[in-house]
Design a protein around this motif. Structure first.
Motif, PDB file in Angstrom:
ATOM      1  N   SER A  66      38.145  56.113  30.295  1.00 50.14           N
ATOM      2  CA  SER A  66      38.569  57.542  29.826  1.00 50.14           C
ATOM      3  C   SER A  66      37.548  58.624  30.384  1.00 50.14           C
ATOM      4  O   SER A  66      37.933  59.716  30.313  1.00 50.14           O
ATOM      5  N   PHE A  67      36.285  58.154  30.646  1.00 46.63           N
ATOM      6  CA  PHE A  67      35.442  59.514  31.257  1.00 46.63           C
ATOM      7  C   PHE A  67      35.689  59.931  32.302  1.00 46.63           C
ATOM      8  O   PHE A  67      35.258  61.087  32.557  1.00 46.63           O
ATOM      9  N   PHE A  68      36.555  59.336  33.065  1.00 46.23           N
ATOM     10  CA  PHE A  68      37.088  60.114  34.577  1.00 46.23           C
ATOM     11  C   PHE A  68      37.734  61.166  34.272  1.00 46.23           C
ATOM     12  O   PHE A  68      38.544  61.529  33.306  1.00 46.23           O
ATOM     13  N   PRO A  69      37.588  62.311  35.131  1.00 45.83           N
ATOM     14  CA  PRO A  69      38.308  63.419  35.150  1.00 45.83           C
ATOM     15  C   PRO A  69      39.862  63.406  35.007  1.00 45.83           C
ATOM     16  O   PRO A  69      40.804  64.120  34.617  1.00 45.83           O
ATOM     17  N   SER A  70      40.064  62.369  36.062  1.00 42.03           N
ATOM     18  CA  SER A  70      41.611  62.057  36.187  1.00 42.03           C
ATOM     19  C   SER A  70      41.755  60.576  36.777  1.00 42.03           C
ATOM     20  O   SER A  70      40.496  60.190  37.432  1.00 42.03           O
ATOM     21  N   SER A  71      42.965  60.159  37.218  1.00 42.95           N
ATOM     22  CA  SER A  71      42.880  58.933  37.777  1.00 42.95           C
ATOM     23  C   SER A  71      42.743  58.959  39.307  1.00 42.95           C
ATOM     24  O   SER A  71      43.011  60.039  39.849  1.00 42.95           O
ATOM     25  N   SER A  72      41.917  58.073  39.961  1.00 39.84           N
ATOM     26  CA  SER A  72      41.768  58.348  41.316  1.00 39.84           C
ATOM     27  C   SER A  72      42.732  57.428  42.229  1.00 39.84           C
ATOM     28  O   SER A  72      43.611  56.708  41.607  1.00 39.84           O
ATOM     29  N   GLY A  73      42.507  57.576  43.519  1.00 36.76           N
ATOM     30  CA  GLY A  73      43.516  56.696  44.241  1.00 36.76           C
ATOM     31  C   GLY A  73      43.155  55.264  44.648  1.00 36.76           C
ATOM     32  O   GLY A  73      43.626  54.668  45.298  1.00 36.76           O
ATOM     33  N   VAL A  74      42.050  54.838  43.985  1.00 37.30           N
ATOM     34  CA  VAL A  74      41.542  53.321  44.202  1.00 37.30           C
ATOM     35  C   VAL A  74      41.409  52.736  42.787  1.00 37.30           C
ATOM     36  O   VAL A  74      41.223  53.591  41.785  1.00 37.30           O
ATOM     37  N   ASN A  75      41.257  51.501  42.843  1.00 39.50           N
ATOM     38  CA  ASN A  75      40.981  50.843  41.631  1.00 39.50           C
ATOM     39  C   ASN A  75      39.451  51.253  41.069  1.00 39.50           C
ATOM     40  O   ASN A  75      38.457  51.328  41.655  1.00 39.50           O
ATOM     41  N   PRO A  76      39.371  51.609  39.804  1.00 38.83           N
ATOM     42  CA  PRO A  76      38.324  52.087  39.207  1.00 38.83           C
ATOM     43  C   PRO A  76      37.286  51.307  38.424  1.00 38.83           C
ATOM     44  O   PRO A  76      36.296  51.559  38.181  1.00 38.83           O
ATOM     45  N   THR A  77      37.637  49.947  38.602  1.00 36.65           N
ATOM     46  CA  THR A  77      37.069  49.009  38.001  1.00 36.65           C
ATOM     47  C   THR A  77      35.258  49.093  38.440  1.00 36.65           C
ATOM     48  O   THR A  77      34.416  48.838  37.314  1.00 36.65           O
TER      49      THR A  77
END
Length: 82
Positions: free
Chosen positions: A52-63
């Motif tokens: 949730s803390f990301f400003p938006s979804s990125s183009g790669v896996n965020p794990t």
């Protein structure tokens, strides 16, 4: 999954996407939900350490970034307790 079994066009985007950006962090409480240590601006002892803390979804896996941030926030919590 064998190629013939994979549900190509039947899988909704909610299942395959990484939901991020619902509790953006920042320094301005009017524009963000969390401070820079992922603690909510309004509730003193509430921390959010998922995607949730990301400003938006990125183009790669965020794990890995989520794990690294959770460890960072955990260190801040230890400092706060000691």
């Amino acid at each position: 999954i064998p190629f013939g079994i994979y549900p190509r066009n039947k899988t909704p985007i909610q299942v395959v996407g990484h939901q991020c950006g619902t509790c953006v962090f920042g320094t301005d409480p009017t524009r963000s939900v969390l401070d820079l240590n992922c603690k909510t601006h309004d509730v003193d002892n509430l921390y959010v350490v998922d995607g949730s803390f990301f400003p938006s979804s990125s183009g790669v896996n965020p794990t890995l970034t989520i794990i690294a941030n959770a460890l960072r926030v955990g260190d801040r919590l230890l400092e706060r307790l000691c």
